[in-house]
Structures are given as structure tokens and as C-alpha cells.
Scaffold this motif. Structure first.
Motif, PDB file in Angstrom:
ATOM      1  N   ARG A 179       0.970  -1.194   0.003  1.00  0.00           N
ATOM      2  CA  ARG A 179       0.046  -0.085  -0.060  1.00  0.00           C
ATOM      3  C   ARG A 179       0.951   1.009   0.038  1.00  0.00           C
ATOM      4  NH1 ARG A 179      -3.595  -1.128   5.286  1.00  0.00           N
ATOM      5  NH2 ARG A 179      -1.306  -1.290   6.088  1.00  0.00           N
ATOM      6  N   GLY A 180       2.146   1.299   0.475  1.00  0.00           N
ATOM      7  CA  GLY A 180       2.958   2.202   0.655  1.00  0.00           C
ATOM      8  C   GLY A 180       3.483   2.706  -0.715  1.00  0.00           C
ATOM      9  N   ILE A 181       3.504   1.948  -1.839  1.00  0.00           N
ATOM     10  CA  ILE A 181       3.849   2.418  -3.147  1.00  0.00           C
ATOM     11  C   ILE A 181       3.073   3.403  -3.880  1.00  0.00           C
ATOM     12  CG2 ILE A 181       4.280   1.672  -5.431  1.00  0.00           C
ATOM     13  CD1 ILE A 181       5.639  -0.885  -4.482  1.00  0.00           C
ATOM     14  N   PRO A 182       1.977   3.373  -3.753  1.00  0.00           N
ATOM     15  CA  PRO A 182       0.740   4.378  -4.375  1.00  0.00           C
ATOM     16  C   PRO A 182       0.826   5.369  -3.221  1.00  0.00           C
ATOM     17  CG  PRO A 182      -0.538   2.452  -3.704  1.00  0.00           C
ATOM     18  CD  PRO A 182       0.816   1.979  -3.587  1.00  0.00           C
ATOM     19  N   GLU A 183       0.854   5.177  -2.080  1.00  0.00           N
ATOM     20  CA  GLU A 183       0.731   6.402  -1.268  1.00  0.00           C
ATOM     21  C   GLU A 183       1.907   7.155  -1.328  1.00  0.00           C
ATOM     22  OE1 GLU A 183      -0.080   7.288   3.610  1.00  0.00           O
ATOM     23  OE2 GLU A 183       0.245   5.148   2.914  1.00  0.00           O
ATOM     24  N   MET A 184       3.172   6.798  -1.468  1.00  0.00           N
ATOM     25  CA  MET A 184       4.257   7.555  -1.863  1.00  0.00           C
ATOM     26  C   MET A 184       4.354   8.162  -2.988  1.00  0.00           C
ATOM     27  SD  MET A 184       7.451   5.980   0.490  1.00  0.00           S
ATOM     28  CE  MET A 184       7.333   4.440  -0.256  1.00  0.00           C
ATOM     29  N   ARG A 185       3.894   7.561  -4.120  1.00  0.00           N
ATOM     30  CA  ARG A 185       3.741   8.229  -5.449  1.00  0.00           C
ATOM     31  C   ARG A 185       2.701   9.407  -5.530  1.00  0.00           C
ATOM     32  NH1 ARG A 185       1.786   5.793 -10.103  1.00  0.00           N
ATOM     33  NH2 ARG A 185       3.417   6.561 -11.216  1.00  0.00           N
ATOM     34  N   SER A 186       1.843   9.371  -4.522  1.00  0.00           N
ATOM     35  CA  SER A 186       0.920  10.628  -4.453  1.00  0.00           C
ATOM     36  C   SER A 186       1.459  11.612  -4.054  1.00  0.00           C
ATOM     37  CB  SER A 186      -0.261  10.149  -3.407  1.00  0.00           C
ATOM     38  OG  SER A 186       0.272  10.471  -2.244  1.00  0.00           O
ATOM     39  N   PHE A 187       2.814  11.682  -3.449  1.00  0.00           N
ATOM     40  CA  PHE A 187       3.603  12.844  -3.339  1.00  0.00           C
ATOM     41  C   PHE A 187       3.927  13.593  -4.410  1.00  0.00           C
ATOM     42  CE2 PHE A 187       4.626  10.326   0.777  1.00  0.00           C
ATOM     43  CZ  PHE A 187       3.692  10.435   1.363  1.00  0.00           C
ATOM     44  N   GLY A 188       4.108  13.018  -5.501  1.00  0.00           N
ATOM     45  CA  GLY A 188       4.639  13.617  -6.822  1.00  0.00           C
ATOM     46  C   GLY A 188       5.952  13.455  -7.281  1.00  0.00           C
ATOM     47  N   VAL A 189       6.511  12.228  -6.632  1.00  0.00           N
ATOM     48  CA  VAL A 189       7.674  11.791  -6.858  1.00  0.00           C
ATOM     49  C   VAL A 189       7.909  10.222  -7.008  1.00  0.00           C
ATOM     50  CG1 VAL A 189       8.566  13.275  -5.087  1.00  0.00           C
ATOM     51  CG2 VAL A 189       8.319  11.054  -4.597  1.00  0.00           C
ATOM     52  N   PRO A 190       8.894   9.715  -7.853  1.00  0.00           N
ATOM     53  CA  PRO A 190       9.049   8.718  -8.498  1.00  0.00           C
ATOM     54  C   PRO A 190       9.303   7.609  -7.020  1.00  0.00           C
ATOM     55  CG  PRO A 190      10.705  10.019  -9.636  1.00  0.00           C
ATOM     56  CD  PRO A 190      10.001  10.850  -8.575  1.00  0.00           C
ATOM     57  N   VAL A 191       8.836   6.458  -7.210  1.00  0.00           N
ATOM     58  CA  VAL A 191       8.853   5.599  -6.151  1.00  0.00           C
ATOM     59  C   VAL A 191       9.524   4.371  -6.363  1.00  0.00           C
ATOM     60  CG1 VAL A 191       7.629   4.232  -4.310  1.00  0.00           C
ATOM     61  CG2 VAL A 191       6.958   6.609  -4.866  1.00  0.00           C
ATOM     62  N   VAL A 192      10.449   3.906  -5.884  1.00  0.00           N
ATOM     63  CA  VAL A 192      11.090   2.666  -6.071  1.00  0.00           C
ATOM     64  C   VAL A 192      11.076   1.595  -5.030  1.00  0.00           C
ATOM     65  CG1 VAL A 192      13.698   1.829  -6.582  1.00  0.00           C
ATOM     66  CG2 VAL A 192      13.081   4.245  -7.205  1.00  0.00           C
ATOM     67  N   MET A 193      10.924   0.237  -5.404  1.00  0.00           N
ATOM     68  CA  MET A 193      11.047  -0.581  -4.739  1.00  0.00           C
ATOM     69  C   MET A 193      12.488  -1.411  -4.261  1.00  0.00           C
ATOM     70  SD  MET A 193       8.955  -2.648  -2.634  1.00  0.00           S
ATOM     71  CE  MET A 193      10.199  -2.972  -1.168  1.00  0.00           C
ATOM     72  N   ASP A 194      12.910  -1.150  -3.435  1.00  0.00           N
ATOM     73  CA  ASP A 194      14.273  -2.010  -3.049  1.00  0.00           C
ATOM     74  C   ASP A 194      14.038  -3.689  -2.941  1.00  0.00           C
ATOM     75  OD1 ASP A 194      16.582  -3.348  -2.070  1.00  0.00           O
ATOM     76  OD2 ASP A 194      17.234  -1.578  -0.806  1.00  0.00           O
ATOM     77  N   CYS A 195      14.340  -4.288  -3.750  1.00  0.00           N
ATOM     78  CA  CYS A 195      13.797  -5.653  -3.861  1.00  0.00           C
ATOM     79  C   CYS A 195      14.948  -6.688  -3.030  1.00  0.00           C
ATOM     80  CB  CYS A 195      13.509  -6.260  -5.397  1.00  0.00           C
ATOM     81  SG  CYS A 195      12.531  -5.357  -6.240  1.00  0.00           S
ATOM     82  N   THR A 196      16.141  -6.202  -2.779  1.00  0.00           N
ATOM     83  CA  THR A 196      16.942  -7.007  -2.195  1.00  0.00           C
ATOM     84  C   THR A 196      17.134  -6.820  -0.529  1.00  0.00           C
ATOM     85  OG1 THR A 196      18.594  -5.517  -2.849  1.00  0.00           O
ATOM     86  CG2 THR A 196      18.606  -7.463  -4.030  1.00  0.00           C
ATOM     87  N   HIS A 197      17.025  -5.649  -0.163  1.00  0.00           N
ATOM     88  CA  HIS A 197      17.003  -5.140   1.184  1.00  0.00           C
ATOM     89  C   HIS A 197      15.919  -5.524   1.977  1.00  0.00           C
ATOM     90  CE1 HIS A 197      20.791  -2.725  -0.205  1.00  0.00           C
ATOM     91  NE2 HIS A 197      21.148  -3.145   1.234  1.00  0.00           N
ATOM     92  N   SER A 198      14.578  -5.484   1.244  1.00  0.00           N
ATOM     93  CA  SER A 198      13.358  -5.818   1.720  1.00  0.00           C
ATOM     94  C   SER A 198      13.239  -7.314   2.364  1.00  0.00           C
ATOM     95  CB  SER A 198      12.413  -5.440   0.843  1.00  0.00           C
ATOM     96  OG  SER A 198      12.472  -5.898  -0.469  1.00  0.00           O
ATOM     97  N   LEU A 199      14.383  -7.980   1.661  1.00  0.00           N
ATOM     98  CA  LEU A 199      14.274  -9.559   2.063  1.00  0.00           C
ATOM     99  C   LEU A 199      15.578  -9.674   3.095  1.00  0.00           C
ATOM    100  CD1 LEU A 199      13.586 -10.573  -1.569  1.00  0.00           C
ATOM    101  CD2 LEU A 199      12.281 -11.045   0.432  1.00  0.00           C
ATOM    102  N   GLN A 200      16.080  -8.801   3.682  1.00  0.00           N
ATOM    103  CA  GLN A 200      17.009  -9.002   4.758  1.00  0.00           C
ATOM    104  C   GLN A 200      16.435  -9.593   5.988  1.00  0.00           C
ATOM    105  OE1 GLN A 200      18.713  -5.210   5.569  1.00  0.00           O
ATOM    106  NE2 GLN A 200      20.703  -5.623   4.202  1.00  0.00           N
ATOM    107  N   GLN A 201      17.273 -10.140   6.786  1.00  0.00           N
ATOM    108  CA  GLN A 201      16.742 -10.955   8.056  1.00  0.00           C
ATOM    109  C   GLN A 201      18.065 -10.304   9.117  1.00  0.00           C
ATOM    110  OE1 GLN A 201      16.577 -14.943   6.837  1.00  0.00           O
ATOM    111  NE2 GLN A 201      14.717 -15.131   7.541  1.00  0.00           N
ATOM    112  N   PRO A 202      17.601  -8.952   9.654  1.00  0.00           N
ATOM    113  CA  PRO A 202      18.855  -8.550  10.493  1.00  0.00           C
ATOM    114  C   PRO A 202      18.847  -9.123  11.831  1.00  0.00           C
ATOM    115  CG  PRO A 202      16.869  -7.176  10.086  1.00  0.00           C
ATOM    116  CD  PRO A 202      16.469  -8.382   9.363  1.00  0.00           C
TER     117      PRO A 202
END
Length: 270
Positions: A179-202
Motif C-alpha cells: 500500500r505504501g507504493i501508491p501512497e508515496m507516489r501521491s507525493f508527486g515523486v518517483p517511487v522505487v522498490m528495493d527488492c533485495t534489502h526488503s528481504l534482509q533478516q537483520p
């Protein structure tokens, strides 16, 4: 897209753009080898590329973890990648005084997720005039990122990118709320998904971050399906022996096939 990134190719292709490269600059030879492969793939598929590489890793769990080969040496390698392959580059900065130095060599300054609320750092990046990519803190809601955008734009720099890298889930896992992707796009800036760090297990007991690279394709497909403007993917020809974040990297040999699948999804939703 972003207005002031030079040399960015294929902006008329209708594709998402890609921020890709190794986690950290390990050597000139490896950086150029990775860049050559990625540029070959993105040129063939008409995907706009920003080559990624950290000149130094400041956020390490253990004191003996690899942090870099030297700031200026690594930045010069990033600049060489840009000159040799005609693509823009991005690197992360950690303190305000680093902004001006990094801006001499790269086209985009990246603010790490843990530092996305650091006002002085955001302003310093903005004042360089370079595009600024801010990673969403895994401790923040998507809506909270509008304040990071405002800090940069109010400092006179309209060229902001936001990158989602998931949300903290317990102590040792991360999940993605799409849900965060369209929400941040509503700010009028490009939105990127970090496909590798989002799969970290810190916070693993070994002091070395783990990951789930088998799910990179899943994260990327879902991000494109919900309208992400770009993808961030760390990739390496030998992730098991990469100096940093090998546990959640995409093997370089898998990049082209993934991009082909994602282009199909992009076309299907256009």
C-alpha cells in the motif's frame, strides 16, 4: 522521471527504471565487470539504468565487517563506470559533510533508511543540486515520508526519489506493505522498490545479516504490479563471496530473465 540525471537512456520506452549494482565497491575490476553486464541487459531491453554502488558501508553489525576500499578510490571507480558506460550512478552518504564530496563523482545521492529523518543530512544532499534518493525507514509509515520530500524540496531541490525497503517485523525479519507504493507516489515523486534489502533478516546471532534471495522475483513482480516507477536490486556474479550483503543479493546471471518477466507485467498493466 527525474529531471536532472544526465545520460539516462530509454526514457521513452515506457519501462520502469532500474537502480542496480553491487552492495559496495569492492574493486575496479569487479565494478566494471558488473556494470558491463547490467548495461548490456538494460540496453537490450530498453530499461533506464542508474548504476548503484556504496563507496563505504557505515552501517555494519560487527567491527570486523568490510566497510570499503577507501572513499575517494571507490568514488573514482563509480565515476569511471559513468564515463565508460554512459550511465548515471548513485551512492549513499551517511553524514552531512560527505554530500559535497560524493556529489563530485556521482549523479544521485542516496540517504540510507536509518538516516531518512536526519534533517541536516537531507538538506546537505539537497544543496548539492543532485537528485536525492531517500530510502524509507523500516520504522516509518509510507505517509511519514512526505516530510523527507518536503525537507529536500523546501531546500530548493525538486529532484527526489523515494525507495521502499520494507518494514520491521519483530526483531529479525522485514515485510513489505505494498500500500505504501501508491501512497508515496501521491507525493508527486518517483517511487522505487528495493527488492533485495526488503528481504534482509537483520540482527542474526552471528552478527551477519541474513536474507531470502529466492523471493526477489516475488517482491519485484508485486512492486511493478502496483505501479512502482523503479526497482533497486543489488547484484553480484558471486553473492556467496561478496564483501557485503551477499545473503540477499540477486545472482547476476538471473538479472536478464527477471527483467524480461517484469517488462511483461509492466506492459500488461499499462
Amino acid at each position: 522521471m527525474i529531471n536532472n540525471i544526465p545520460q539516462i537512456k530509454h526514457t521513452q520506452s515506457g519501462n520502469f527504471f532500474l537502480m542496480a549494482g553491487p552492495c559496495v565497491i569492492e574493486s575496479e575490476e569487479i565494478a566494471l565487470r558488473i556494470a558491463e553486464r547490467i548495461v548490456g541487459i538494460t540496453d537490450k531491453l530498453e530499461i533506464p539504468l542508474i548504476f548503484k554502488g556504496s563507496y563505504r558501508k557505515a552501517n555494519r553489525s560487527r567491527l570486523d565487517s568490510f566497510t570499503g576500499i577507501g572513499d575517494e578510490k571507490a568514488l573514482k571507480i563509480l565515476n569511471k563506470v559513468s564515463r565508460e558506460f554512459g550511465v548515471p550512478t548513485v551512492t549513499d552518504i551517511h553524514e552531512s559533510h560527505e554530500a559535497a564530496l560524493a556529489a563530485e563523482y556521482v549523479d544521485v545521492l542516496q540517504i540510507p533508511a536509518f538516516l531518512c529523518r536526519q534533517t541536516d543530512l537531507l538538506i546537505a544532499a539537497a544543496l548539492t543540486g543532485k537528485a536525492v534518493n531517500v530510502k524509507k525507514g523500516q520504522f516509518l509509515s509510507a505517509g511519514s515520508m512526505k516530510f523527507a520530500v518536503e525537507k529536500i524540496q523546501d531546500s530548493g531541490n525538486p529532484n527526489v526519489i523515494l525507495t521502499d525497503r520494507g518494514n520491521t517485523f519483530g526483531y529479525q525479519d522485514i515485510i513489505v506493505d505494498y500500500r505504501g507504493i501508491p501512497e508515496m507516489r501521491s507525493f508527486g515523486v518517483p517511487v522505487v522498490m528495493d527488492c533485495t534489502h526488503s528481504l534482509q533478516q537483520p540482527n542474526q546471532s552471528s552478527g551477519v545479516t541474513g536474507g531470502k534471495p529466492a523471493l526477489i522475483e516475488t517482491i519485484a513482480k508485486a512492486a511493478i504490479a502496483v505501479g512502482a516507477d523503479g526497482l533497486f536490486i543489488e547484484t553480484h556474479p558471486d553473492p556467496a563471496n561478496a564483501k557485503s550483503d551477499g545473503a540477499n543479493m540477486l545472482h547476476l546471471d538471473l538479472l536478464e530473465d527477471l527483467m524480461v518477466k517484469l517488462i511483461r507485467i509492466r506492459k500488461a498493466i499499462s
